[in-house]
Design a protein around this motif. Structure first.
Motif, mmCIF file in Angstrom:
data_model
loop_
_atom_site.group_PDB
_atom_site.id
_atom_site.type_symbol
_atom_site.label_atom_id
_atom_site.label_comp_id
_atom_site.label_asym_id
_atom_site.label_seq_id
_atom_site.Cartn_x
_atom_site.Cartn_y
_atom_site.Cartn_z
ATOM 1 N N LEU A 1 0.824 -1.214 0.000
ATOM 2 C CA LEU A 1 0.000 0.000 0.000
ATOM 3 C C LEU A 1 0.856 1.261 0.000
ATOM 4 O O LEU A 1 0.490 2.256 -0.622
ATOM 5 C CB LEU A 1 -0.958 0.013 1.185
ATOM 6 C CG LEU A 1 -2.151 -0.923 1.075
ATOM 7 C CD1 LEU A 1 -3.075 -0.744 2.280
ATOM 8 C CD2 LEU A 1 -2.929 -0.708 -0.202
ATOM 9 N N MET B 1 -0.064 3.673 -2.946
ATOM 10 C CA MET B 1 -0.805 4.882 -2.561
ATOM 11 C C MET B 1 0.079 6.116 -2.408
ATOM 12 O O MET B 1 -0.422 7.225 -2.374
ATOM 13 C CB MET B 1 -1.556 4.640 -1.252
ATOM 14 C CG MET B 1 -2.652 3.604 -1.359
ATOM 15 S SD MET B 1 -3.438 3.282 0.231
ATOM 16 C CE MET B 1 -4.168 4.885 0.578
ATOM 17 N N MET C 1 -7.339 10.580 2.874
ATOM 18 C CA MET C 1 -6.657 10.301 1.618
ATOM 19 C C MET C 1 -7.031 11.337 0.571
ATOM 20 O O MET C 1 -8.148 11.836 0.559
ATOM 21 C CB MET C 1 -7.068 8.920 1.098
ATOM 22 C CG MET C 1 -6.690 7.772 2.003
ATOM 23 S SD MET C 1 -7.249 6.188 1.336
ATOM 24 C CE MET C 1 -8.325 5.641 2.657
ATOM 25 N N TYR D 1 -6.464 10.801 -5.436
ATOM 26 C CA TYR D 1 -5.538 9.841 -6.045
ATOM 27 C C TYR D 1 -5.330 8.634 -5.120
ATOM 28 O O TYR D 1 -5.385 7.486 -5.559
ATOM 29 C CB TYR D 1 -4.194 10.513 -6.342
ATOM 30 C CG TYR D 1 -3.127 9.522 -6.725
ATOM 31 C CD1 TYR D 1 -3.049 9.041 -8.033
ATOM 32 C CD2 TYR D 1 -2.220 9.040 -5.788
ATOM 33 C CE1 TYR D 1 -2.083 8.100 -8.383
ATOM 34 C CE2 TYR D 1 -1.266 8.101 -6.133
ATOM 35 C CZ TYR D 1 -1.193 7.635 -7.429
ATOM 36 O OH TYR D 1 -0.257 6.698 -7.774
ATOM 37 N N GLN D 2 -5.077 8.896 -3.836
ATOM 38 C CA GLN D 2 -4.836 7.820 -2.882
ATOM 39 C C GLN D 2 -6.081 6.948 -2.700
ATOM 40 O O GLN D 2 -5.979 5.729 -2.595
ATOM 41 C CB GLN D 2 -4.378 8.385 -1.545
ATOM 42 C CG GLN D 2 -3.002 9.000 -1.617
ATOM 43 C CD GLN D 2 -2.670 9.852 -0.408
ATOM 44 O OE1 GLN D 2 -3.568 10.347 0.281
ATOM 45 N NE2 GLN D 2 -1.383 10.028 -0.145
ATOM 46 N N ALA E 1 -6.389 4.745 -5.710
ATOM 47 C CA ALA E 1 -5.345 3.718 -5.656
ATOM 48 C C ALA E 1 -5.716 2.640 -4.634
ATOM 49 O O ALA E 1 -5.525 1.444 -4.892
ATOM 50 C CB ALA E 1 -3.995 4.343 -5.316
ATOM 51 N N PHE E 2 -6.259 3.063 -3.496
ATOM 52 C CA PHE E 2 -6.665 2.099 -2.475
ATOM 53 C C PHE E 2 -7.796 1.215 -2.992
ATOM 54 O O PHE E 2 -7.752 -0.008 -2.845
ATOM 55 C CB PHE E 2 -7.087 2.818 -1.184
ATOM 56 C CG PHE E 2 -7.530 1.879 -0.103
ATOM 57 C CD1 PHE E 2 -6.613 1.067 0.552
ATOM 58 C CD2 PHE E 2 -8.863 1.790 0.274
ATOM 59 C CE1 PHE E 2 -7.018 0.188 1.545
ATOM 60 C CE2 PHE E 2 -9.278 0.917 1.264
ATOM 61 C CZ PHE E 2 -8.347 0.119 1.903
#
Length: 86
Positions: free
Chosen positions: A30, A34, A53, A56-57, A60-61
């Motif tokens: 991660l 992330m 987050m 983007y994060q 991604a998660f």
């Protein structure tokens, strides 16, 4: 308390950690996916900090744990202004 052996299921109250483990990911996975630090992941999983987050994060998660935004627990989603006022 003894650590669980690698590959064995682990009990956790953290929805973030539960999703990570269900996806077969390590904390380091991660971190890489992330773009956050390992200490951030640890704090989120231990409940020492709320997962905050960027878009983007969050994307991604979701991709990493194979879930849509709608499938994530509410505790992982950002609070709206309406929620904060209640």
């Amino acid at each position: 308390m003894a650590r669980p052996k690698k590959g064995q299921p682990q009990e956790t109250d953290s929805p973030f950690k539960r999703l990570r483990l269900e996806a077969g990911l390590t904390q380091d996975d991660l971190v890489r996916l992330m773009g956050v630090t390992s200490s951030t992941i640890r704090r989120w999983e231990k409940g020492e900090a709320e997962p905050t987050m960027t878009v983007y994060q969050m994307k991604a998660f979701c991709k990493a744990v194979n879930k849509t935004l709608d499938e994530l627990p509410d505790s992982l989603l950002p609070q709206s202004k309406d929620d904060e006022q209640r």
